[in-house]
Scaffold this motif. Structure first.
Motif, PDB file in Angstrom:
ATOM      1  N   LYS A 133       1.012 -88.839 -18.550  1.00  0.00           N
ATOM      2  CA  LYS A 133       0.430 -89.923 -19.328  1.00  0.00           C
ATOM      3  C   LYS A 133       1.522 -90.910 -19.730  1.00  0.00           C
ATOM      4  O   LYS A 133       2.714 -90.677 -19.530  1.00  0.00           O
ATOM      5  CB  LYS A 133      -0.272 -89.368 -20.565  1.00  0.00           C
ATOM      6  CG  LYS A 133      -1.558 -88.627 -20.256  1.00  0.00           C
ATOM      7  CD  LYS A 133      -2.335 -88.327 -21.535  1.00  0.00           C
ATOM      8  CE  LYS A 133      -3.682 -87.733 -21.219  1.00  0.00           C
ATOM      9  NZ  LYS A 133      -4.487 -87.497 -22.449  1.00  0.00           N
ATOM     10  N   LEU A 134       1.109 -92.027 -20.311  1.00  0.00           N
ATOM     11  CA  LEU A 134       2.052 -93.042 -20.768  1.00  0.00           C
ATOM     12  C   LEU A 134       2.622 -92.639 -22.121  1.00  0.00           C
ATOM     13  O   LEU A 134       1.951 -91.934 -22.891  1.00  0.00           O
ATOM     14  CB  LEU A 134       1.348 -94.401 -20.868  1.00  0.00           C
ATOM     15  CG  LEU A 134       0.629 -94.856 -19.602  1.00  0.00           C
ATOM     16  CD1 LEU A 134      -0.129 -96.153 -19.855  1.00  0.00           C
ATOM     17  CD2 LEU A 134       1.604 -95.037 -18.449  1.00  0.00           C
ATOM     18  N   VAL A 152       8.026 -91.539 -16.705  1.00  0.00           N
ATOM     19  CA  VAL A 152       6.627 -91.392 -16.306  1.00  0.00           C
ATOM     20  C   VAL A 152       6.564 -91.112 -14.802  1.00  0.00           C
ATOM     21  O   VAL A 152       7.362 -91.638 -14.022  1.00  0.00           O
ATOM     22  CB  VAL A 152       5.837 -92.664 -16.663  1.00  0.00           C
ATOM     23  CG1 VAL A 152       4.455 -92.662 -16.030  1.00  0.00           C
ATOM     24  CG2 VAL A 152       5.708 -92.781 -18.180  1.00  0.00           C
ATOM     25  N   THR A 153       5.609 -90.291 -14.390  1.00  0.00           N
ATOM     26  CA  THR A 153       5.430 -89.981 -12.978  1.00  0.00           C
ATOM     27  C   THR A 153       3.983 -90.225 -12.563  1.00  0.00           C
ATOM     28  O   THR A 153       3.078 -90.257 -13.403  1.00  0.00           O
ATOM     29  CB  THR A 153       5.791 -88.517 -12.674  1.00  0.00           C
ATOM     30  OG1 THR A 153       4.899 -87.652 -13.408  1.00  0.00           O
ATOM     31  CG2 THR A 153       7.230 -88.202 -13.073  1.00  0.00           C
ATOM     32  N   GLY A 154       3.773 -90.400 -11.261  1.00  0.00           N
ATOM     33  CA  GLY A 154       2.424 -90.551 -10.722  1.00  0.00           C
ATOM     34  C   GLY A 154       1.942 -91.985 -10.704  1.00  0.00           C
ATOM     35  O   GLY A 154       2.403 -92.837 -11.457  1.00  0.00           O
ATOM     36  N   ASP A 155       0.986 -92.249  -9.817  1.00  0.00           N
ATOM     37  CA  ASP A 155       0.409 -93.586  -9.707  1.00  0.00           C
ATOM     38  C   ASP A 155      -0.312 -93.969 -10.989  1.00  0.00           C
ATOM     39  O   ASP A 155      -0.962 -93.134 -11.630  1.00  0.00           O
ATOM     40  CB  ASP A 155      -0.577 -93.645  -8.542  1.00  0.00           C
ATOM     41  CG  ASP A 155       0.111 -93.574  -7.193  1.00  0.00           C
ATOM     42  OD1 ASP A 155       1.332 -93.833  -7.143  1.00  0.00           O
ATOM     43  OD2 ASP A 155      -0.572 -93.269  -6.194  1.00  0.00           O
ATOM     44  N   LYS A 156      -0.215 -95.241 -11.335  1.00  0.00           N
ATOM     45  CA  LYS A 156      -0.900 -95.784 -12.510  1.00  0.00           C
ATOM     46  C   LYS A 156      -1.711 -97.013 -12.061  1.00  0.00           C
ATOM     47  O   LYS A 156      -1.450 -97.597 -11.018  1.00  0.00           O
ATOM     48  CB  LYS A 156       0.110 -96.171 -13.594  1.00  0.00           C
ATOM     49  CG  LYS A 156       0.947 -94.985 -14.088  1.00  0.00           C
ATOM     50  CD  LYS A 156       0.110 -93.951 -14.807  1.00  0.00           C
ATOM     51  CE  LYS A 156       0.911 -92.717 -15.212  1.00  0.00           C
ATOM     52  NZ  LYS A 156       0.902 -91.671 -14.194  1.00  0.00           N
ATOM     53  N   LYS A 157      -2.663 -97.403 -12.875  1.00  0.00           N
ATOM     54  CA  LYS A 157      -3.507 -98.538 -12.524  1.00  0.00           C
ATOM     55  C   LYS A 157      -3.049 -99.777 -13.277  1.00  0.00           C
ATOM     56  O   LYS A 157      -2.920 -99.765 -14.502  1.00  0.00           O
ATOM     57  CB  LYS A 157      -4.963 -98.225 -12.844  1.00  0.00           C
ATOM     58  CG  LYS A 157      -5.955 -99.258 -12.330  1.00  0.00           C
ATOM     59  CD  LYS A 157      -5.761 -99.582 -10.855  1.00  0.00           C
ATOM     60  CE  LYS A 157      -5.862 -98.361  -9.963  1.00  0.00           C
ATOM     61  NZ  LYS A 157      -5.598 -98.702  -8.544  1.00  0.00           N
ATOM     62  N   ASN A 198      -3.428 -95.659 -22.667  1.00  0.00           N
ATOM     63  CA  ASN A 198      -3.568 -94.276 -22.187  1.00  0.00           C
ATOM     64  C   ASN A 198      -5.026 -93.906 -21.978  1.00  0.00           C
ATOM     65  O   ASN A 198      -5.561 -92.987 -22.604  1.00  0.00           O
ATOM     66  CB  ASN A 198      -2.910 -93.316 -23.179  1.00  0.00           C
ATOM     67  CG  ASN A 198      -1.570 -92.803 -22.682  1.00  0.00           C
ATOM     68  OD1 ASN A 198      -1.401 -92.518 -21.497  1.00  0.00           O
ATOM     69  ND2 ASN A 198      -0.608 -92.707 -23.581  1.00  0.00           N
ATOM     70  N   GLU A 199      -5.674 -94.643 -21.074  1.00  0.00           N
ATOM     71  CA  GLU A 199      -7.070 -94.389 -20.746  1.00  0.00           C
ATOM     72  C   GLU A 199      -7.210 -94.385 -19.223  1.00  0.00           C
ATOM     73  O   GLU A 199      -6.586 -95.196 -18.529  1.00  0.00           O
ATOM     74  CB  GLU A 199      -7.984 -95.475 -21.325  1.00  0.00           C
ATOM     75  CG  GLU A 199      -7.975 -95.571 -22.838  1.00  0.00           C
ATOM     76  CD  GLU A 199      -8.845 -94.515 -23.495  1.00  0.00           C
ATOM     77  OE1 GLU A 199      -9.508 -93.750 -22.756  1.00  0.00           O
ATOM     78  OE2 GLU A 199      -8.865 -94.446 -24.737  1.00  0.00           O
ATOM     79  N   VAL A 200      -8.040 -93.493 -18.727  1.00  0.00           N
ATOM     80  CA  VAL A 200      -8.288 -93.424 -17.282  1.00  0.00           C
ATOM     81  C   VAL A 200      -9.228 -94.555 -16.891  1.00  0.00           C
ATOM     82  O   VAL A 200     -10.334 -94.668 -17.426  1.00  0.00           O
ATOM     83  CB  VAL A 200      -8.911 -92.067 -16.887  1.00  0.00           C
ATOM     84  CG1 VAL A 200      -9.318 -92.073 -15.408  1.00  0.00           C
ATOM     85  CG2 VAL A 200      -7.932 -90.931 -17.171  1.00  0.00           C
ATOM     86  N   ILE A 201      -8.792 -95.383 -15.982  1.00  0.00           N
ATOM     87  CA  ILE A 201      -9.636 -96.489 -15.519  1.00  0.00           C
ATOM     88  C   ILE A 201      -9.866 -96.454 -14.011  1.00  0.00           C
ATOM     89  O   ILE A 201     -10.502 -97.351 -13.455  1.00  0.00           O
ATOM     90  CB  ILE A 201      -9.060 -97.860 -15.941  1.00  0.00           C
ATOM     91  CG1 ILE A 201      -7.615 -98.037 -15.480  1.00  0.00           C
ATOM     92  CG2 ILE A 201      -9.159 -98.031 -17.447  1.00  0.00           C
ATOM     93  CD1 ILE A 201      -7.040 -99.410 -15.834  1.00  0.00           C
ATOM     94  N   CYS A 202      -9.344 -95.417 -13.353  1.00  0.00           N
ATOM     95  CA  CYS A 202      -9.586 -95.293 -11.917  1.00  0.00           C
ATOM     96  C   CYS A 202      -9.543 -93.819 -11.525  1.00  0.00           C
ATOM     97  O   CYS A 202      -8.670 -93.077 -11.979  1.00  0.00           O
ATOM     98  CB  CYS A 202      -8.549 -96.083 -11.132  1.00  0.00           C
ATOM     99  SG  CYS A 202      -8.800 -96.075  -9.336  1.00  0.00           S
ATOM    100  N   ARG A 203     -10.486 -93.406 -10.688  1.00  0.00           N
ATOM    101  CA  ARG A 203     -10.485 -92.070 -10.102  1.00  0.00           C
ATOM    102  C   ARG A 203     -10.050 -92.206  -8.638  1.00  0.00           C
ATOM    103  O   ARG A 203     -10.597 -93.041  -7.907  1.00  0.00           O
ATOM    104  CB  ARG A 203     -11.870 -91.426 -10.187  1.00  0.00           C
ATOM    105  CG  ARG A 203     -12.332 -91.179 -11.630  1.00  0.00           C
ATOM    106  CD  ARG A 203     -11.583 -90.009 -12.253  1.00  0.00           C
ATOM    107  NE  ARG A 203     -12.001 -89.776 -13.641  1.00  0.00           N
ATOM    108  CZ  ARG A 203     -12.994 -88.959 -13.989  1.00  0.00           C
ATOM    109  NH1 ARG A 203     -13.681 -88.313 -13.068  1.00  0.00           N
ATOM    110  NH2 ARG A 203     -13.286 -88.796 -15.263  1.00  0.00           N
ATOM    111  N   VAL A 204      -9.106 -91.381  -8.239  1.00  0.00           N
ATOM    112  CA  VAL A 204      -8.392 -91.581  -6.981  1.00  0.00           C
ATOM    113  C   VAL A 204      -8.574 -90.393  -6.054  1.00  0.00           C
ATOM    114  O   VAL A 204      -8.593 -89.238  -6.484  1.00  0.00           O
ATOM    115  CB  VAL A 204      -6.883 -91.789  -7.252  1.00  0.00           C
ATOM    116  CG1 VAL A 204      -6.083 -91.838  -5.967  1.00  0.00           C
ATOM    117  CG2 VAL A 204      -6.676 -93.077  -8.046  1.00  0.00           C
TER     118      VAL A 204
END
Length: 296
Positions: A133-134, A152-157, A198-204
């Motif tokens: 997370k952020l 921070v790690t991983g793809d972010k939107k 820190n909110e999910v705005i995309c499912r990948v």
């Protein structure tokens, strides 16, 4: 006038694009346009989209072009977008039902011309956040610092102000289809920070035909684009020497793949490139071996 454009570059993804469409139909806030950049599809994508436009559940703009690769599709999207904000949702991804509502609510409460946009979270289909997370203690950051300073790690939107994403267009190289999209983002990092949400705005979902799982082949097929990208990253004023050294290694490798024997005279840092030379040659040989290129 809509406030947000959700844009989707697509190439022969008619078999999965409906998942993105269905998620946009379910959005609790409809203050957006869906811009589809069809990058030369030869499947039934155009027929699907024509049907969806007639349904009028979502405001859709459809644009077909000759295949240019992901960065070329992004160039076209930024030329066509006129809303205040934009976000890219790939053809194999989709948005949670309240994603647009969260984006616009957060931006309308906190956004300003002092930042380039905002960063949200990507998650897998099961809801698990990709990477970390952020940081909760930081309200804004450049994208570069997010990964290189805060760990921070991983793809972010990424949600950007459209007037800024029209800057720094990606170069198009003959017979190549890829330039790192982060080029534009790091250029904007030199001028602005981004708000953190820190909110999910995309499912990948990472499909087998997606660019993210075929990187060695991308290196082989698009060496001029990668050499350009690495050169630009070597110039970043806020990057560490270690970061620039890694870029120099890749710059050497990509230059050798493209047979650009002038790479030493074209590098922005001759000393660093000279130090990276043996490692770049090893990477070049590794890519050749793994992608089965005949070395002449």
């Amino acid at each position: 006038m809509k406030q947000l454009t959700v844009f989707t570059p697509t190439y022969n993804r008619g078999y999965c694009l409906d998942q993105c469409y269905e998620s946009l139909k379910r959005q609790t806030n409809k203050n957006f346009t869906w811009l589809i950049i069809d990058d030369g599809s030869t499947d039934h994508t155009n027929e699907l989209v024509a049907k969806w436009i007639k349904e009028e559940y979502v405001h859709i703009i459809y644009h077909w072009q000759e295949n240019q690769g992901m960065h070329g599709a992004h160039n076209t999207a930024y030329q066509l977008i006129h809303t205040e904000l934009n976000v890219c949702i790939d053809s194999d991804d989709y948005m949670p039902d309240d994603a647009v509502e969260k984006i616009l609510s957060f931006w309308n409460d906190h956004g300003s011309s002092k930042v380039s946009g905002m960063i949200g979270l990507d998650a897998y289909h099961d809801g698990g956040v990709i990477g970390t997370k952020l940081p909760d203690t930081v309200g804004s950051s450049t994208l570069f610092d997010l990964y290189n300073k805060y760990g921070v790690t991983g793809d972010k939107k990424l949600v950007y102000r459209t007037e800024l994403t029209k800057k720094y267009p990606y170069p198009i190289f003959h017979q190549e289809k890829y330039v790192g999209l982060a080029y534009k983002y790091f250029m904007l990092d030199k001028e602005y920070k981004m708000l953190l949400m820190n909110e999910v705005i995309c499912r990948v979902e990472y499909l087998a035909d997606g660019s993210s799982v075929n990187m060695l082949n991308q290196y082989r097929k698009n060496p001029k684009g990668f050499a350009f990208y690495r050169k630009e990253l070597m110039k970043l004023p806020f990057a560490s020497t270690t970061f620039k050294f890694r870029q120099a290694i890749h710059y050497v490798s990509s230059s050798l793949i493209s047979r650009n024997w002038n790479f030493m005279s074209e590098t922005p840092d001759k000393r660093l490139t000279l130090l990276a030379l043996p490692f770049g040659i090893m990477l070049f040989l590794y890519i050749n071996q793994k992608t089965k290129i005949a070395v002449n």
